[in-house]
Design a protein around this motif. Sequence first.
Motif, mmCIF file in Angstrom:
data_model
loop_
_atom_site.group_PDB
_atom_site.id
_atom_site.type_symbol
_atom_site.label_atom_id
_atom_site.label_comp_id
_atom_site.label_asym_id
_atom_site.label_seq_id
_atom_site.Cartn_x
_atom_site.Cartn_y
_atom_site.Cartn_z
ATOM 1 N N ALA A 324 0.860 -1.172 0.000
ATOM 2 C CA ALA A 324 0.000 0.000 0.000
ATOM 3 C C ALA A 324 0.904 1.232 0.000
ATOM 4 C CB ALA A 324 -0.910 -0.022 1.231
ATOM 5 N N PRO A 325 0.366 2.416 -0.208
ATOM 6 C CA PRO A 325 1.223 3.608 -0.207
ATOM 7 C C PRO A 325 2.075 3.710 1.060
ATOM 8 C CG PRO A 325 -0.941 4.168 -1.036
ATOM 9 C CD PRO A 325 -1.031 2.755 -0.558
ATOM 10 N N GLY A 326 3.383 3.561 0.878
ATOM 11 C CA GLY A 326 4.305 3.682 2.001
ATOM 12 C C GLY A 326 4.230 2.566 3.015
ATOM 13 N N LYS A 327 3.593 1.447 2.666
ATOM 14 C CA LYS A 327 3.414 0.361 3.628
ATOM 15 C C LYS A 327 3.590 -1.002 2.974
ATOM 16 C CE LYS A 327 0.147 2.688 6.741
ATOM 17 N NZ LYS A 327 -1.217 2.627 7.335
ATOM 18 N N VAL A 328 3.988 -1.963 3.803
ATOM 19 C CA VAL A 328 4.005 -3.382 3.429
ATOM 20 C C VAL A 328 3.035 -4.095 4.360
ATOM 21 C CG1 VAL A 328 5.381 -5.492 3.369
ATOM 22 C CG2 VAL A 328 6.383 -3.323 2.611
ATOM 23 N N VAL A 329 2.080 -4.815 3.788
ATOM 24 C CA VAL A 329 1.079 -5.520 4.590
ATOM 25 C C VAL A 329 1.359 -7.016 4.511
ATOM 26 C CG1 VAL A 329 -1.368 -5.930 4.986
ATOM 27 C CG2 VAL A 329 -0.606 -3.707 4.104
ATOM 28 N N LEU A 330 1.564 -7.630 5.673
ATOM 29 C CA LEU A 330 1.864 -9.056 5.741
ATOM 30 C C LEU A 330 0.583 -9.875 5.755
ATOM 31 C CD1 LEU A 330 4.713 -8.966 8.442
ATOM 32 C CD2 LEU A 330 4.898 -8.733 5.947
ATOM 33 N N GLU A 331 0.694 -11.178 5.488
ATOM 34 C CA GLU A 331 -0.485 -12.043 5.442
ATOM 35 C C GLU A 331 -1.155 -12.171 6.802
ATOM 36 O OE1 GLU A 331 0.568 -15.786 3.697
ATOM 37 O OE2 GLU A 331 0.290 -15.039 1.644
ATOM 38 N N ASN A 332 -0.410 -11.940 7.885
ATOM 39 C CA ASN A 332 -1.029 -12.002 9.215
ATOM 40 C C ASN A 332 -1.724 -10.695 9.593
ATOM 41 O OD1 ASN A 332 1.065 -10.252 9.790
ATOM 42 N ND2 ASN A 332 2.053 -11.570 11.310
ATOM 43 N N GLY A 333 -1.720 -9.724 8.681
ATOM 44 C CA GLY A 333 -2.398 -8.466 8.911
ATOM 45 C C GLY A 333 -1.510 -7.347 9.406
ATOM 46 N N ASP A 334 -0.293 -7.636 9.818
ATOM 47 C CA ASP A 334 0.610 -6.585 10.290
ATOM 48 C C ASP A 334 0.938 -5.616 9.157
ATOM 49 O OD1 ASP A 334 0.625 -7.771 12.746
ATOM 50 O OD2 ASP A 334 2.664 -8.577 12.609
ATOM 51 N N GLU A 335 0.935 -4.331 9.502
ATOM 52 C CA GLU A 335 1.299 -3.299 8.539
ATOM 53 C C GLU A 335 2.652 -2.708 8.920
ATOM 54 O OE1 GLU A 335 -1.711 -0.365 8.090
ATOM 55 O OE2 GLU A 335 -3.228 -1.779 7.368
ATOM 56 N N LEU A 336 3.588 -2.707 7.984
ATOM 57 C CA LEU A 336 4.933 -2.206 8.238
ATOM 58 C C LEU A 336 5.126 -0.904 7.479
ATOM 59 C CD1 LEU A 336 6.908 -5.544 7.664
ATOM 60 C CD2 LEU A 336 5.782 -4.751 9.759
ATOM 61 N N VAL A 337 5.470 0.161 8.207
ATOM 62 C CA VAL A 337 5.809 1.417 7.550
ATOM 63 C C VAL A 337 7.118 1.217 6.797
ATOM 64 C CG1 VAL A 337 6.426 3.842 7.905
ATOM 65 C CG2 VAL A 337 4.615 2.785 9.290
ATOM 66 N N ALA A 338 7.144 1.627 5.545
ATOM 67 C CA ALA A 338 8.315 1.352 4.707
ATOM 68 C C ALA A 338 8.643 2.563 3.852
ATOM 69 C CB ALA A 338 8.055 0.132 3.824
ATOM 70 N N ASP A 339 9.718 3.258 4.229
ATOM 71 C CA ASP A 339 10.222 4.337 3.386
ATOM 72 C C ASP A 339 10.989 3.795 2.191
ATOM 73 O OD1 ASP A 339 9.233 6.307 5.162
ATOM 74 O OD2 ASP A 339 10.973 6.007 6.454
ATOM 75 N N ALA A 340 11.321 2.521 2.247
ATOM 76 C CA ALA A 340 12.016 1.853 1.141
ATOM 77 C C ALA A 340 11.838 0.352 1.304
ATOM 78 C CB ALA A 340 13.496 2.209 1.113
ATOM 79 N N ILE A 341 11.804 -0.359 0.182
ATOM 80 C CA ILE A 341 11.806 -1.827 0.170
ATOM 81 C C ILE A 341 13.014 -2.273 -0.632
ATOM 82 C CG2 ILE A 341 10.602 -3.925 -0.521
ATOM 83 C CD1 ILE A 341 7.973 -2.371 -0.354
ATOM 84 N N ILE A 342 13.843 -3.076 -0.004
ATOM 85 C CA ILE A 342 15.041 -3.593 -0.681
ATOM 86 C C ILE A 342 14.967 -5.111 -0.656
ATOM 87 C CG2 ILE A 342 17.551 -3.572 -0.748
ATOM 88 C CD1 ILE A 342 17.351 -0.958 0.956
#
Length: 533
Positions: A324-342
């Motif tokens: 999602a915009p600026g986020k990574v959503v895991l299958e368990n529902g946790d949302e991770l704020v992400a300024d970058a994905i490497i």
Amino acid sequence: MIASLPEACDLVVVGSGWFGLGAARAYIQSHPDQRIAVLESNDSVGGTWSEKRLYPGLKSNNMLGSYEFPDFPMKSEIYGVKELGHIPGAFNSTVGLVESTESGWTLTVSSPSGERQFHTKKLILATGLTSTPNIPSYKGAESYGKPFFHAKDFCRRADEVKEAKNAVVIGGAKSAYDVAYAMIESGATVDLVIKPDGNGHVWIAPRKLTPLEHRLDTILNIRALSWFSPCPWGHEDGFGGVRKFLEKTSFGKMLARGFWNVMGNDVLQRNQYDSHPELQKLKPWYSVFWIGSGLSILNYDTSFFDMIRDGKVRVHIENIDYLAPGKVVLENGDELVADAIICSTGWKKESTITFASLDDTGLGLPIDEKEKANLSLEYDTKPNLPRQPKKALEPLRYYRFMVPSGMLAKRNFAFAGMISSVSTAICASTQGLWITAYFDSRLDRETKTQDEVTREIMMHTQWGKWRYPCGYCASLPDFVFEGIPYVDMLLRDMGIRNKRKGSFIKEIFSPYCPEDYDGVLDEYRVKIGVVGE
């Protein structure tokens, strides 16, 4: 540059990493009057270690003395690497199409100045295993809106993430740890995401192991220890009887199990995985016996594990559901704020080069699927390895892991570096010289009939299918304790002595390093009558 290439060459080497440079060097030294070109898609040589792939803090797993060409040592006073210090990692011609012709090969090569074709009598493909990144595809990636790239581009895109407050690093390999460490050093916190249905995280160890405090980067090149790893070419070291004892007798098998238990338990205890709940998540899932050349070393200036204990790295054993915009959503529902994905998600093993006009030779084995299946079953038990619940892929099936069997008679084509080995420097220089000897028809020992070639290829590659299921599995040959016996085999093919230590005790218990193979190229040059520089 592409404009300076001749219209025709005697040899073209595609790729300028360890194996490409090693192959070019061996051929040039043996054929000083021939026309030779090295083509590289990047704008600097070095492959994995080329200038534009060197991200902050990157170091080799190897320490001083184990990562150098045999006759070009890395001197401490020149390169500033101290004893036990890890080696820092301080053209633009892309080959797209290769066509076989009656007199050699025609290559279609593109560069910033355009596309061009030219001819070569002989061809070595040394494009390596880390050329084409494997980037996962996620739902919602188009809406993410932040830097999202592979670790290969970490150096090139470092400026885009230098202000990141939180980064998501995907993967459990050593490169994932490296990227996480570098991001933390720049002031970010990191969410390390490892998928639960893969091989888990890297086996990573301190610089020294076992009660004898031996360097990990050289302990893997000790002959006596290589005996504990079953291998179909292991007898090439001259100690086949010892190997049979360890593989076939009850007492020998007990000793072998004990050896691997000591190796694995030493790493687990020193890393203290059970000392913290986040560290527990990084505890290896499988025995070190099955890991392959992904075995790595903790070569950081400060403790990476302390960063985890301090909460600077949060570990998630979970699949990613969507972005999602600026986020990574895991299958368990946790949302991770992400300024970058490497993404440290490995490499595609297929070549980006297209072959044409190979109907009469091909890159595979000249047998049908039924015969291949029968030979696979025959060699599944040689050596007798237990099976791991991993998907068995189809291996690359090349003679000595370099030459497609259908091309053996032509002596004008070989792959270099289609192996993964902890003994990179030694294997690269030896493969390069073997290819030169093969091109020159100077191998003292060569499998003759097509049936013998096919059977040998099947035996060697079927071993790889089961030996390291948590490494490269069947997709590529993967050497840990097998690297030095492999070099033994290649040197014996060339009629060059493989036992290069000064005494029997050293031969068994002293680790082999690149310096031990200094003089091998000169021995070959003398053998073929090439003198002088």
